[in-house]
Design a protein around this motif. Structure first.
Motif, PDB file in Angstrom:
ATOM      1  N   LEU A 353       0.825  -1.201   0.000  1.00 39.73           N
ATOM      2  CA  LEU A 353       0.000   0.000   0.000  1.00 39.73           C
ATOM      3  C   LEU A 353       0.868   1.263   0.000  1.00 39.73           C
ATOM      4  CD1 LEU A 353      -2.795  -1.088   2.497  1.00 39.73           C
ATOM      5  CD2 LEU A 353      -3.064  -0.667   0.049  1.00 39.73           C
ATOM      6  N   ASP A 354       1.985   1.196   0.694  1.00 36.35           N
ATOM      7  CA  ASP A 354       2.908   2.324   0.704  1.00 36.35           C
ATOM      8  C   ASP A 354       3.489   2.563  -0.689  1.00 36.35           C
ATOM      9  OD1 ASP A 354       4.728   4.243   2.322  1.00 36.35           O
ATOM     10  OD2 ASP A 354       6.166   2.984   1.221  1.00 36.35           O
ATOM     11  N   ALA A 355       3.847   1.459  -1.386  1.00 34.44           N
ATOM     12  CA  ALA A 355       4.389   1.582  -2.741  1.00 34.44           C
ATOM     13  C   ALA A 355       3.334   2.118  -3.707  1.00 34.44           C
ATOM     14  CB  ALA A 355       4.915   0.231  -3.212  1.00 34.44           C
ATOM     15  N   VAL A 356       2.082   1.696  -3.515  1.00 33.79           N
ATOM     16  CA  VAL A 356       0.996   2.208  -4.364  1.00 33.79           C
ATOM     17  C   VAL A 356       0.813   3.705  -4.143  1.00 33.79           C
ATOM     18  CG1 VAL A 356      -1.495   2.117  -4.787  1.00 33.79           C
ATOM     19  CG2 VAL A 356      -0.202  -0.006  -4.502  1.00 33.79           C
ATOM     20  N   ASP A 357       0.827   4.146  -2.875  1.00 31.42           N
ATOM     21  CA  ASP A 357       0.646   5.564  -2.574  1.00 31.42           C
ATOM     22  C   ASP A 357       1.830   6.397  -3.065  1.00 31.42           C
ATOM     23  OD1 ASP A 357      -1.739   4.960  -1.385  1.00 31.42           O
ATOM     24  OD2 ASP A 357      -0.955   4.951   0.662  1.00 31.42           O
ATOM     25  N   ALA A 358       3.034   5.818  -2.988  1.00 31.42           N
ATOM     26  CA  ALA A 358       4.229   6.568  -3.379  1.00 31.42           C
ATOM     27  C   ALA A 358       4.305   6.771  -4.882  1.00 31.42           C
ATOM     28  CB  ALA A 358       5.484   5.836  -2.878  1.00 31.42           C
TER      29      ALA A 358
END
Length: 410
Positions: A353-358
């Motif tokens: 989810l962090d990679a998607v948001d970034a």
């Protein structure tokens, strides 16, 4: 009211059901044969499957030709009164032989097809083939001019040669059913059986037990005639009903393992497909589109296409995940009391989810070439934790608490 009169009430009802609905066991047996037929044709060299096919085919034939209307039709077409008797007895005797051949195939299997088992099969075929020949010889010698479509066994129980014919087919049937029943109930007690197979064997066991009750009713009625008594209601009413129930139970016994395993596998595939939905929706939002719909796709193909799509989209995301965040998320999940396997999946969800948001320009927090093997293999566990966003959110808050500036997605 005597015992015979009392028994005729329910027995007569069952007999009328059989007379009117004799096609019910025939249809159930035909359905069992239809379900098994593709496998029998595909694996024709397997003696077990051939034996099952032969048994079901003969059982269907017995119920078709034992119906009073069919008996009358065969007698009329051939012009020989009661010629249906040796014909039906022959089919029933062949069914008995098939039961014993099935025993041999079950006992030895395809890989253990020994010379001894082949000799045993030949002996069974020779013995029951001889019984069939003898049935026709005895019928040719007997004098049975009066057509009987339902009570032939007791009507001619004292007639020379026909008496011996009736006793011969009943004893041949009883012998085969006794041996088959013993094998089945021994097999049910075997450890490690598939649950569907065990239930199928239980239905087979009940079916063959009812066959024994059929033989007992017939033999009792015939023996009563020999001693000058009248227990014809056992043969006329009880025995046909028992045969009907036996056939249905045996058919269910053959259908259940195949149908149960088939339905269980289909349910497993659809459940796996459904459980991947949360991760699939996330990957579809990243990719911008999903898997194209295919109208005739099988459950296996649908699952494979969904898994492939998820891994194809997940791979570039996994390569830019922040491994330090993932490690902190794992510790946070353990601190919240989640077991290690679930904590691992929650940590992976936080990192993804962090990679998607970034976005695609992120560098993964300084990590180079992260190991994506476990993440791509455990997509089922990752998708399951995404069904509980409150758990993922709580772990992510704790993992980001030490001062990371990435915002928490609500």
């Amino acid at each position: 009211m005597d015992v015979a009169d009392a028994a005729r009430g329910p027995a007569s009802f069952l007999s009328e059901f059989y007379t009117s609905f004799w096609w019910v066991p025939a249809a159930v047996l035909a359905a069992a044969l239809a379900i098994k037929l593709p496998t029998i044709i595909r694996l024709w060299t397997d003696p077990l499957l051939r034996a099952v096919g032969g048994l079901l085919l003969l059982a269907c034939a017995v119920f078709v030709f034992v119906a009073p209307s069919t008996i009358a039709w065969v007698n009329r077409v051939t012009g020989v009164p009661n010629i249906s008797a040796p014909w039906v007895y022959s089919l029933l005797t062949a069914f008995c032989g098939s039961c014993l051949v099935l025993i041999i195939a079950w006992r030895d299997g395809l890989s253990e097809r020994s010379a001894a088992s082949r000799r045993a099969t030949r002996r069974v075929l020779s013995a029951y083939g001889g019984v069939i020949v003898l049935l026709w010889v005895l019928f040719a010698l007997a004098d049975v001019p009066v057509e009987r479509t339902r009570d032939l066994d007791t009507y001619y129980a004292n007639t020379p040669f026909m008496r011996e014919e009736i006793l011969l087919y009943l004893l041949a049937h009883t012998t085969a059913v006794l041996i088959t029943s013993k094998l089945i109930w021994n097999w049910i007690r075997t450890d490690g059986l598939d649950a569907w197979l065990r239930w199928g064997l239980k239905f087979l066991g009940v079916g063959y037990a009812l066959n024994l009750a059929f033989d007992a009713a017939k033999l009792t009625a015939v023996a009563a005639r020999w001693t000058g008594n009248d227990l014809d209601w056992l043969s006329l009413n009880v025995a046909p009903a028992l045969a009907c129930l036996s056939a249905v139970s045996i058919a269910v016994g053959f259908i259940l393992p195949h149908a149960g395993q088939y339905l269980h596998e289909r349910w497993r595939l659809r459940l796996a497909h459904h459980r991947l939905r949360p991760l699939y929706l996330l990957m579809r939002s990243v990719h911008g589109s999903g898997v194209p719909f295919v109208l005739r796709a099988s459950p296996e193909l649908r699952l494979t296409r969904r898994e492939t799509f998820i891994r194809d989209v997940l791979l570039p995301l996994a390569r830019r995940t922040d491994e330090r965040l993932r490690a902190r998320a794992y510790d946070a999940a353990l601190g919240l009391g989640f077991p290690p396997e679930r904590a691992k999946a929650l940590a992976a969800a936080v990192a993804i989810l962090d990679a998607v948001d970034a976005g695609p320009g992120a560098d993964g927090g300084g990590a180079h070439d992260p190991d994506t093997t476990d993440l791509l293999r455990e997509i089922g566990a990752l998708s399951r934790v995404l069904r509980h966003p409150e758990d993922v959110r709580e772990v992510r808050v704790r993992a980001l608490a030490p001062g990371d500036t990435v915002a928490v997605t609500e």
